[in-house]
Motif scaffolding. Structure first.
Motif, PDB file in Angstrom:
ATOM      1  N   UNK A   1       0.775  -1.209   0.001  1.00 19.17           N
ATOM      2  CA  UNK A   1      -0.036  -0.022  -0.068  1.00 19.17           C
ATOM      3  C   UNK A   1       0.864   1.291  -0.236  1.00 19.17           C
ATOM      4  N   UNK A   2       0.227   2.434   0.592  1.00 15.50           N
ATOM      5  CA  UNK A   2       0.933   3.558   0.571  1.00 15.50           C
ATOM      6  C   UNK A   2       0.571   4.652   1.898  1.00 15.50           C
ATOM      7  N   UNK A   3       1.420   5.476   2.092  1.00 14.79           N
ATOM      8  CA  UNK A   3       1.239   6.312   3.075  1.00 14.79           C
ATOM      9  C   UNK A   3       0.941   5.596   4.485  1.00 14.79           C
ATOM     10  N   UNK A   4       2.153   4.853   4.843  1.00 10.08           N
ATOM     11  CA  UNK A   4       1.937   4.237   6.111  1.00 10.08           C
ATOM     12  C   UNK A   4       3.353   4.202   6.673  1.00 10.08           C
ATOM     13  N   UNK A   5       3.198   4.412   8.104  1.00  6.37           N
ATOM     14  CA  UNK A   5       4.463   4.396   8.851  1.00  6.37           C
ATOM     15  C   UNK A   5       5.224   3.135   9.614  1.00  6.37           C
ATOM     16  N   UNK A   6       6.188   2.701   9.176  1.00  3.58           N
ATOM     17  CA  UNK A   6       6.627   1.452   9.726  1.00  3.58           C
ATOM     18  C   UNK A   6       6.893   1.583  11.272  1.00  3.58           C
ATOM     19  N   UNK A   7       7.292   2.498  11.976  1.00  5.47           N
ATOM     20  CA  UNK A   7       7.511   2.934  13.253  1.00  5.47           C
ATOM     21  C   UNK A   7       6.040   2.576  13.915  1.00  5.47           C
ATOM     22  N   UNK A   8       5.145   3.226  13.446  1.00  3.68           N
ATOM     23  CA  UNK A   8       3.952   3.091  14.157  1.00  3.68           C
ATOM     24  C   UNK A   8       3.467   1.609  14.074  1.00  3.68           C
ATOM     25  N   UNK A   9       3.556   1.159  13.099  1.00  2.00           N
ATOM     26  CA  UNK A   9       2.986  -0.189  13.044  1.00  2.00           C
ATOM     27  C   UNK A   9       3.778  -1.198  13.913  1.00  2.00           C
ATOM     28  N   UNK A  10       4.951  -1.038  13.913  1.00  2.64           N
ATOM     29  CA  UNK A  10       5.753  -1.844  14.765  1.00  2.64           C
ATOM     30  C   UNK A  10       5.637  -1.692  16.254  1.00  2.64           C
ATOM     31  N   UNK A  11       5.270  -0.360  16.609  1.00  8.16           N
ATOM     32  CA  UNK A  11       4.754  -0.153  17.760  1.00  8.16           C
ATOM     33  C   UNK A  11       3.627  -0.677  18.413  1.00  8.16           C
ATOM     34  N   UNK A  12       2.649  -0.393  17.562  1.00  5.83           N
ATOM     35  CA  UNK A  12       1.159  -0.693  17.734  1.00  5.83           C
ATOM     36  C   UNK A  12       1.164  -2.218  17.843  1.00  5.83           C
ATOM     37  N   UNK A  13       1.708  -2.859  16.984  1.00  8.05           N
ATOM     38  CA  UNK A  13       1.545  -4.406  16.886  1.00  8.05           C
ATOM     39  C   UNK A  13       2.357  -5.054  18.090  1.00  8.05           C
ATOM     40  N   UNK A  14       3.360  -4.635  18.382  1.00  5.57           N
ATOM     41  CA  UNK A  14       4.133  -5.007  19.591  1.00  5.57           C
ATOM     42  C   UNK A  14       3.396  -5.096  20.735  1.00  5.57           C
ATOM     43  N   UNK A  15       2.795  -4.049  20.986  1.00  9.58           N
ATOM     44  CA  UNK A  15       2.038  -3.656  22.260  1.00  9.58           C
ATOM     45  C   UNK A  15       0.912  -4.741  22.342  1.00  9.58           C
ATOM     46  N   UNK A  16       0.034  -4.844  21.153  1.00  8.50           N
ATOM     47  CA  UNK A  16      -0.920  -5.817  21.000  1.00  8.50           C
ATOM     48  C   UNK A  16      -0.538  -7.102  21.433  1.00  8.50           C
ATOM     49  N   UNK A  17       0.455  -7.568  20.386  1.00  3.73           N
ATOM     50  CA  UNK A  17       0.833  -8.835  20.473  1.00  3.73           C
ATOM     51  C   UNK A  17       1.302  -9.570  21.980  1.00  3.73           C
ATOM     52  N   UNK A  18       2.121  -8.669  22.589  1.00  4.92           N
ATOM     53  CA  UNK A  18       2.569  -8.798  23.843  1.00  4.92           C
ATOM     54  C   UNK A  18       1.827  -9.016  24.748  1.00  4.92           C
ATOM     55  N   UNK A  19       0.678  -8.026  24.860  1.00  2.00           N
ATOM     56  CA  UNK A  19      -0.358  -8.374  25.860  1.00  2.00           C
ATOM     57  C   UNK A  19      -1.209  -9.376  25.673  1.00  2.00           C
ATOM     58  N   UNK A  20      -1.642  -9.656  24.565  1.00  2.00           N
ATOM     59  CA  UNK A  20      -2.558 -10.632  24.451  1.00  2.00           C
ATOM     60  C   UNK A  20      -1.908 -12.286  24.380  1.00  2.00           C
ATOM     61  N   UNK A  21      -0.682 -12.108  24.085  1.00  2.00           N
ATOM     62  CA  UNK A  21       0.089 -13.402  24.303  1.00  2.00           C
ATOM     63  C   UNK A  21       0.381 -13.741  25.807  1.00  2.00           C
ATOM     64  N   UNK A  22       0.650 -12.640  26.790  1.00  2.00           N
ATOM     65  CA  UNK A  22       0.706 -12.896  28.148  1.00  2.00           C
ATOM     66  C   UNK A  22      -0.455 -13.290  28.714  1.00  2.00           C
ATOM     67  N   UNK A  23      -1.795 -12.600  28.151  1.00  2.00           N
ATOM     68  CA  UNK A  23      -3.047 -12.692  28.791  1.00  2.00           C
ATOM     69  C   UNK A  23      -3.332 -14.292  28.570  1.00  2.00           C
ATOM     70  N   UNK A  24      -2.962 -14.775  27.486  1.00  2.00           N
ATOM     71  CA  UNK A  24      -3.615 -16.242  27.384  1.00  2.00           C
ATOM     72  C   UNK A  24      -2.502 -17.253  27.359  1.00  2.00           C
ATOM     73  N   UNK A  25      -1.347 -16.851  28.349  1.00  2.00           N
ATOM     74  CA  UNK A  25      -0.522 -17.802  28.827  1.00  2.00           C
ATOM     75  C   UNK A  25       0.312 -18.579  27.576  1.00  2.00           C
ATOM     76  N   UNK A  26       0.843 -17.261  26.526  1.00  2.00           N
ATOM     77  CA  UNK A  26       1.944 -18.013  25.743  1.00  2.00           C
ATOM     78  C   UNK A  26       1.308 -17.952  24.201  1.00  2.00           C
ATOM     79  N   UNK A  27       2.247 -17.932  23.180  1.00  2.00           N
ATOM     80  CA  UNK A  27       1.549 -18.088  21.758  1.00  2.00           C
ATOM     81  C   UNK A  27       1.346 -19.481  21.506  1.00  2.00           C
TER      82      UNK A  27
END
Length: 604
Positions: free
Chosen positions: A222-248
């Motif tokens: 696609x177009x007009x997106x920021x890699x740093x923002x994507x990395x930051x948001x997805x890192x927070x989401x994945x880390x929290x939900x993986x911890x919540x559910x006791x592992x990936x």
């Protein structure tokens, strides 16, 4: 012979000629060979996939079918996109007969090769697209299967890939140069697993999400997106939900992201990946938090009514309020617990969901279970009107919040809905078991809370008793206020097609939109000079009656501009806020919800 038919025939003969005689006339041990597919994407600007399906070990008659549905709970009849179906037994034509809208019968023995061409050019995570920019493949929309053999070995190869394009999928592929193009071949798997792994091919950017367990990658077209923002948001989401559910529950996970004006909209969960389409500048985290949580809820914590998958007809379940709605509960929980939302934004979202639910007259008679059961009617515009249905997403999300509060109250904030999800993960997902729709959800909640939830599920999940908002929210130190407001009104109802295309569903006869010439089925191309808002309801909520809307629409292959002022309508809006007089216990429950904590969190 038509040009399309000639190409299919030539592809069949070429595949047979490229192997040995035994490969074309396989007998005996051929039944141990996988069903294989070859997909050519030569001339992508034509939007045509050329497919050859090879089925070994045929003993007289072969049936092949095209799925009638996948991804969405809608019968979409993918066979309507097929232009030609032919078959070979060895090097000779095999008799073939179409026996219904999605099934063909072929007479022959040994390895039978079925060739066909299928047209796709629809954007979005629920669709399939082949054009000069990329290929996005939801395999169930392209590949036939043999009834009763969706769990036998299968493999796919994709050929004629432009040399400058790349491939990405949760399904491992190995790619090599062939002449001036590329060929990518999957590992052996099954049809059911293959169709649960969409494929992106094109000039995308791929990068790892930092600081997360396992290998989580983003593939962005696609177009007009920021890699740093994507990395930051997805890192927070994945880390929290993986911890919540006791592992990936995975080793590798892939986010396939389509970003831009023509990206379609929404997200679709898969076993080890998700496909998401958003306009440039949209809030990716809102979709990603929901889709990533589906790794557990629905993909592994799975209702028995959705298994085994039957691609030929509707698959009815009463559990979508939990599988989808409570996943939305956890989408919102993830956003506030990771700081991607502040608590006021979380309260606003909960108030918005209540407002949406209570503004629909159908809420008085359609239960969460019935809304789940009726999911297959959502493709019909009339069904989606406020007096005819409620969303299992909305009703389920609110039920998730209320159930969480009740569990926390009964256990003095020592247990929560988090424990119910973790319990179902252990009791069902990790044991390879499916659950019995609402019954096992109730039993798991009772096990966690140590008391009966029969009345709660009878009245609010299976029944249509009014939700006791004030009473239950008060247990969490929250209050709900209602306000009569004059809200801006569009004057029309939009609908989103399977490919993410927005169009006009109905137009109110006396509205400014109708006076300006807007008509049902107009396709919306632009909205105030840009992309259409992902949530028109929220967009309208922030506007005033009389504000101007400028639309560009397409009607009968012609484009035109339409401009009109927003109308006005009376609406009861619900707002959730903190109760200044809440008890200490209620405050602890409120903070527990916001932080994802209980008094026993340290022990956990």
């Amino acid at each position: 012979m038509s040009a399309t038919r000639a190409r299919v025939w030539a592809a069949l003969l070429l595949i047979c000629a490229s192997g040995t005689l035994d490969a074309c006339e396989a007998r005996g041990d051929s039944r141990s060979q996988p069903i294989s597919y070859e997909i050519s994407i030569a001339h992508p600007e034509q939007h045509l996939f050329h497919v050859v399906m090879s089925v070994p070990g045929v003993e007289g008659t072969l049936l092949v079918q095209m799925p009638a549905w996948n991804a969405l709970y809608q019968i979409r009849d993918f066979s309507s996109h097929i232009q030609q179906v032919q078959a070979l037994e060895g090097t000779k034509a095999a008799p073939i007969e179409k026996i219904d809208k999605q099934t063909w019968k072929i007479d022959g023995r040994g390895t039978i090769r079925v060739g066909y061409t299928i047209y796709w050019d629809e954007a979005g995570p629920f669709a399939t697209q082949l054009n000069a920019e990329h290929a996005f493949i939801n395999p169930a929309m392209v590949l036939m299967y043999v009834p009763g053999k969706t769990e036998v070995k299968a493999a796919v190869s994709i050929t004629d890939i432009p040399s400058e394009w790349h491939e990405a999928s949760a399904m491992p592929f190995e790619c090599s140069a062939v002449a001036s193009n590329q060929k990518c071949e999957s590992q052996e798997t099954t049809y059911n697993l293959l169709v649960d792994a969409p494929i992106e091919i094109g000039k995308f950017k791929e990068f790892a999400i930092p600081g997360v367990p396992g290998d989580i990658r983003a593939v962005v077209h696609g177009e007009n997106w920021n890699q740093g923002e994507i990395e930051s948001e997805l890192s927070k989401i994945c880390n929290y939900e993986i911890k919540l559910m006791d592992g990936p529950p995975f080793e590798h996970y892939t986010f396939i992201l389509h970003i831009g004006k023509n990206a379609g909209g929404g997200g679709m969960e898969h076993a080890n990946s998700t496909a998401i389409g958003i306009p440039s500048g949209a809030f990716l985290a809102g979709v990603a938090a929901h889709e990533f949580f589906h790794l557990w809820n629905v993909k592994r914590i799975r209702p028995a009514t959705l298994e085994p998958v039957d691609f030929t007809k509707e698959q009815y379940t009463r559990a979508l309020w939990f599988a989808e709605g409570v996943t939305s509960t956890y989408g919102a929980y993830t956003l506030v617990r990771t700081g991607l939302w502040n608590k006021d934004r979380f309260y606003q979202d909960l108030g918005d969901q209540i407002t949406e639910l209570e503004s629909r007259p159908a809420n008085r008679w359609q239960s969460a279970e019935q809304s789940s059961l009726d999911a297959w009617l959502e493709k019909y515009p009339l069904y989606n009107q406020p007096d005819r249905s409620v969303s299992y997403y909305t009703k389920g999300q609110v039920l998730g919040d209320l159930l969480d509060i009740v569990i926390r109250d009964r256990t003095d904030n020592e247990k929560s809905l988090d424990d119910v999800l973790r319990g179902m993960n252990v009791d069902f997902a990790r044991r390879g078991r499916t659950y019995r729709d609402s019954l096992d959800v109730r039993l798991e909640a009772e096990k966690v809370a140590g008391g009966s939830f029969e009345e709660f599920f009878r009245d609010y999940v299976a029944g249509t008793q009014p939700f006791p908002y004030q009473k239950i929210l008060g247990l969490a130190g929250l209050a709900m206020q209602s306000t009569e407001v004059e809200r801006a009104s569009l004057g029309f109802t939009p609908r989103r097609g399977a490919g993410g295309v927005m169009s006009v569903d109905t137009v109110e006869p006396a509205s400014p939109a109708a006076s300006a010439g807007l008509e049902p089925d107009d396709v919306i191309l632009e909205w105030n000079g840009g992309n259409m808002p992902r949530s028109l309801w929220r967009w309208v909520r922030d506007r005033q009656p009389g504000e101007m809307v400028k639309m560009r629409i397409r009607r009968d292959e012609q484009e035109k501009n339409i401009e009109f002022a927003l109308g006005g309508e009376k609406l009861t809006v619900f707002q959730v806020s903190e109760d200044a007089h809440a008890s200490e216990k209620a405050k602890q429950i409120r903070e527990g919800i916001l932080q994802g904590a209980t008094s026993a969190v340290a022990a956990h």
